[in-house]
Design an enzyme around this catalytic site. Structure first.
Site, PDB file in Angstrom:
ATOM      1  N   HIS A  74       2.149   6.709   3.196  1.00  0.00           N
ATOM      2  CA  HIS A  74       1.336   8.005   3.308  1.00  0.00           C
ATOM      3  C   HIS A  74       2.108   8.954   4.598  1.00  0.00           C
ATOM      4  O   HIS A  74       2.930   8.285   5.320  1.00  0.00           O
ATOM      5  CB  HIS A  74       0.126   7.748   3.577  1.00  0.00           C
ATOM      6  CG  HIS A  74      -0.398   7.055   4.391  1.00  0.00           C
ATOM      7  ND1 HIS A  74      -0.474   7.498   5.823  1.00  0.00           N
ATOM      8  CD2 HIS A  74      -1.011   5.914   4.599  1.00  0.00           C
ATOM      9  CE1 HIS A  74      -0.918   6.559   6.831  1.00  0.00           C
ATOM     10  NE2 HIS A  74      -1.318   5.490   6.002  1.00  0.00           N
ATOM     11  N   LYS A 123       0.969  -1.206  -0.034  1.00  0.00           N
ATOM     12  CA  LYS A 123      -0.308   0.090  -0.035  1.00  0.00           C
ATOM     13  C   LYS A 123       0.983   1.115  -0.056  1.00  0.00           C
ATOM     14  O   LYS A 123       2.158   1.130   0.044  1.00  0.00           O
ATOM     15  CB  LYS A 123      -0.956  -0.096   1.345  1.00  0.00           C
ATOM     16  CG  LYS A 123      -1.888  -1.153   1.179  1.00  0.00           C
ATOM     17  CD  LYS A 123      -2.908  -0.740   2.327  1.00  0.00           C
ATOM     18  CE  LYS A 123      -3.882  -2.029   2.315  1.00  0.00           C
ATOM     19  NZ  LYS A 123      -4.775  -2.132   3.536  1.00  0.00           N
ATOM     20  N   HIS A 140       2.640   7.653   7.935  1.00  0.00           N
ATOM     21  CA  HIS A 140       3.758   7.180   8.001  1.00  0.00           C
ATOM     22  C   HIS A 140       5.037   7.840   8.116  1.00  0.00           C
ATOM     23  O   HIS A 140       5.860   7.552   8.953  1.00  0.00           O
ATOM     24  CB  HIS A 140       3.825   5.945   6.906  1.00  0.00           C
ATOM     25  CG  HIS A 140       2.868   4.866   6.987  1.00  0.00           C
ATOM     26  ND1 HIS A 140       1.980   4.736   5.692  1.00  0.00           N
ATOM     27  CD2 HIS A 140       2.389   4.187   7.766  1.00  0.00           C
ATOM     28  CE1 HIS A 140       1.204   3.783   5.935  1.00  0.00           C
ATOM     29  NE2 HIS A 140       1.297   3.397   7.303  1.00  0.00           N
TER      30      HIS A 140
HETATM   31  N1  ARG Z   1       0.522  -0.668   9.561  1.00  0.00           N
HETATM   32  C1  ARG Z   1      -0.332   0.085  10.316  1.00  0.00           C
HETATM   33  C2  ARG Z   1      -1.040   1.135   9.236  1.00  0.00           C
HETATM   34  O1  ARG Z   1      -0.561   1.748   8.218  1.00  0.00           O
HETATM   35  C3  ARG Z   1       0.077   0.831  11.386  1.00  0.00           C
HETATM   36  C4  ARG Z   1       0.617   0.066  12.282  1.00  0.00           C
HETATM   37  C5  ARG Z   1       0.795   0.814  13.871  1.00  0.00           C
HETATM   38  N2  ARG Z   1       0.990   0.060  14.963  1.00  0.00           N
HETATM   39  C6  ARG Z   1       0.460  -0.853  15.436  1.00  0.00           C
HETATM   40  N3  ARG Z   1       0.890  -1.910  16.258  1.00  0.00           N
HETATM   41  N4  ARG Z   1      -0.801  -1.115  15.351  1.00  0.00           N
HETATM   42  O2  ARG Z   1      -2.242   1.704   9.486  1.00  0.00           O
END
Ligand code: ARG
Length: 598
Positions: A157, A154, A160
């Protein structure tokens, strides 16, 4: 015996001070001045201990070094009388020059020569070890910091990007405060979207493109197969079936996925390196074991917190105003929430952390509080060691060609906008040896400073022109300030090498603007401590701007070049070099590489 430090060799001749628990004068010399104030006040008002008074010594406003608001001590009797007792007791000494009473307040002025001598010596000594601003409050403690955590296939963004920037800052910050830090990048490398990509890859995938840029290619496949899925419901069914095979550990379903993951991580690593960001471990949702996910469901069932909805299992957190959330799908596959629950338990078993921080956008506030709650309900006494550091949205981030979806587009755009900016000053541009590198570094600084300048929770609008301008409070401005300070040695070789600190006559530093700089330098260790409490990078950014402004107002009057008195010129040069070290330390704390030339 080790040789006494520079600072203690100076303090040896000063009036002795008691030790206040929690202070570290050998790392923050303003602690000594505050202790001197606390000692004076507690001697004048014996019902207060030095410790009690110490907590009430605050930074003053407008030209005042420190201030005490007397009413906070809730002493019987009148404030005026207490103030009077302090003034009667006061004898100017090498710590405190003056005390003024104004209504509820006592304002203290520190002794200027002591201030210069101690602060500059300390900055000098600790900067040589890259330790100025650090403290040992976290000694023996371990923090797990999870940040960035993009989803493979994905887009990366801005959410991140913010997590990456703030997380890298927190990692530096905790280290500076003596903590052991383990940084984790928890990749979104699991879930139904991989079923979709598997289906899509058969149709749209290319091994060659994948190897060239895995992140980009997988995203392209993802976009295409998603469009197909919109038209044809079968695609989703196929995808779900495929993901089920992955969850069941079917090797033939996992081969490709493994390559996708590996190539994506490799690419990310390169990009993080350009941002000056590192991780101890790349982990991911795929690595969370089944065991605890199952146990969580069991325990919550025993507690009557699980609802069944057409075969899917939901945890009911309505009692805590956190709604209901799916823990397991109808086909038995796990989801994001369950993986977070299991993952946290595994991490505790592995690291026995004192604290674990998740740097995740505030859009996921509910998700985080749900899984923290579940862990608490499951009876884990360490559940209260988890912390969510959240942040607001970034609006309108796009490159000039369109919407940015990849990290490398953001980095490239920052570099190229900056490069154009630099070219406008032709003469200066020609003198830069490596304009490409320099423009990338300044560009990244601009992005980071814009991101960390305000409170985390605020949304902000991404603006290339504003963040990359040399005017106003921007990243390029801070780099420029650092470069200018660095140029001092190059421009005044006749003053070098500087004599040892004890041979530099700081009494020649008489200008108020020089004093202001020194005091700011002295306050940096406090800036670091405050940041640890608030988890806000903005305090450090504000400090860097204040320091740069103070330097720029001193620049014209407190000159080095052209100062005829060599001793004076050297004292000034020392002040500026100390300022460079501290500005550099603040920038590094923010994960920025300070530049020597531009
Ligand atoms: N990969 C997730 C996202 O992009 C964020 C992860 C955040 N960390 C977690 N332990 N939930 O939305």
């Amino acid at each position: 015996m080790s040789t006494p430090s520079l600072v203690s060799s100076y303090t040896a001749n000063l009036p002795t001070l008691p030790h206040v628990a929690g202070t570290e004068p050998e790392r923050c010399v303003l602690d000594s001045f505050r202790t001197a104030i606390a000692k004076l006040v507690s001697e004048a008002l014996p019902s207060l201990t030095v410790e009690q008074v110490y907590t009430g010594v605050d930074y003053g406003k407008k030209g005042v070094d420190f201030t005490i608001a007397l009413p906070r001590f809730r002493l019987p009797g009148k404030v005026d009388e207490h103030a009077k007792k302090v003034l009667e007791k006061f004898q100017p000494d090498d710590w405190i020059e003056n005390v003024v009473h104004d209504k509820n307040f006592l304002h203290f002025t520190l002794r200027t020569p002591t201030l210069f001598r101690l602060i500059l010596s300390q900055v000098h000594e600790l900067s040589a070890k890259s330790e100025y601003g650090t403290n040992t409050s976290g000694k023996g403690k371990k923090v797990i910091l999870e940040y960035s955590s993009p989803n493979i296939a994905k887009s990366f963004h801005v959410g991140h990007l913010r997590s990456t920037i703030i997380g890298a800052f927190l990692a530096n910050l905790y280290k500076a405060c003596g903590w052991e830090v383990v940084s984790l990048n928890y990749l979104g490398d699991w879930g139904t979207q991989f079923g979709l990509i598997a289906v899509g890859f058969e149709k749209y995938g290319s091994q060659e493109e994948l190897e060239k840029d895995a992140i980009k290619h997988l995203f392209e496949v993802y976009v295409k197969v998603n469009a197909d899925a919109e038209k044809d419901p079968n695609v989703k069914v196929e995808a779900a079936k495929f993901f089920k095979r992955m969850e069941d550990g079917d090797e033939s379903a996992l081969v490709n996925w493994r390559v996708w993951r590996e190539l994506s991580v490799k690419k990310y690593e390169e990009e993080y390196a350009r941002l000056n960001v590192q991780f101890d471990h790349y982990i991911g949702e795929s690595m969370v074991g089944k065991e605890w996910q199952d146990k969580a469901l069991e325990r919550l069932s025993e507690m009557n917190l699980i609802d069944d909805h057409e075969g899917a299992k939901l945890v009911n957190l309505e009692k805590w105003k956190m709604g209901k959330a799916v823990l397991r799908k109808k086909d038995g596959t796990s989801i994001y929430l369950t993986r977070d629950i299991g993952g946290a338990i595994e991490r505790y078993e592995k690291y026995k952390f004192d604290k674990m921080i998740y740097v995740v956008a505030s859009q996921q506030d509910l998700h985080l509080s749900q899984f923290f709650k579940v862990l608490e309900l499951m009876g884990f006494d360490w559940a209260n060691r988890l912390e969510h550091v959240n942040y607001g949205l970034v609006l309108g981030m796009s490159t000039r060609k369109g919407t940015a979806v990849f990290l490398d587009q953001i980095i490239k755009e920052a570099a190229s906008v900056m490069h154009e900016q630099m070219k406008k000053n032709e003469e200066k541009y020609k003198s830069v040896e490596n304009p490409e590198e320099v423009s990338q570094e300044i560009g990244i600084t601009g992005v980071k400073i814009q991101d960390m300048a305000a409170k985390r929770i605020n949304n902000y609008t991404f603006n290339w022109d504003r963040m990359l301008s040399f005017e106003g409070d921007t990243g390029p401005y801070l780099q420029y300030a650092h470069v200018r300070l660095s140029s001092i040695s190059r421009k005044n070789p006749e003053l070098l090498p500087l004599p040892s600190p004890s041979q530099i006559d700081t009494s020649l530093l008489t200008e108020p603007s020089a004093r202001e700089i020194a005091f700011l330098l002295g306050s940096y260790p406090d800036v670091v401590k405050t940041a640890l409490k608030t988890h806000e990078p903005s305090g450090v950014v504000t400090f860097a701007f204040r320091l740069s402004h103070a330097i720029s107002s001193a620049w014209e009057t407190v000159v080095v070049k052209g100062e005829k008195d060599v001793e004076k010129a050297r004292a000034r040069m020392w002040l500026y070099l100390c300022a460079r070290d501290v500005l550099g330390a603040a920038l590094r704390l923010l994960s920025i590489k300070p530049l020597e030339r531009m």
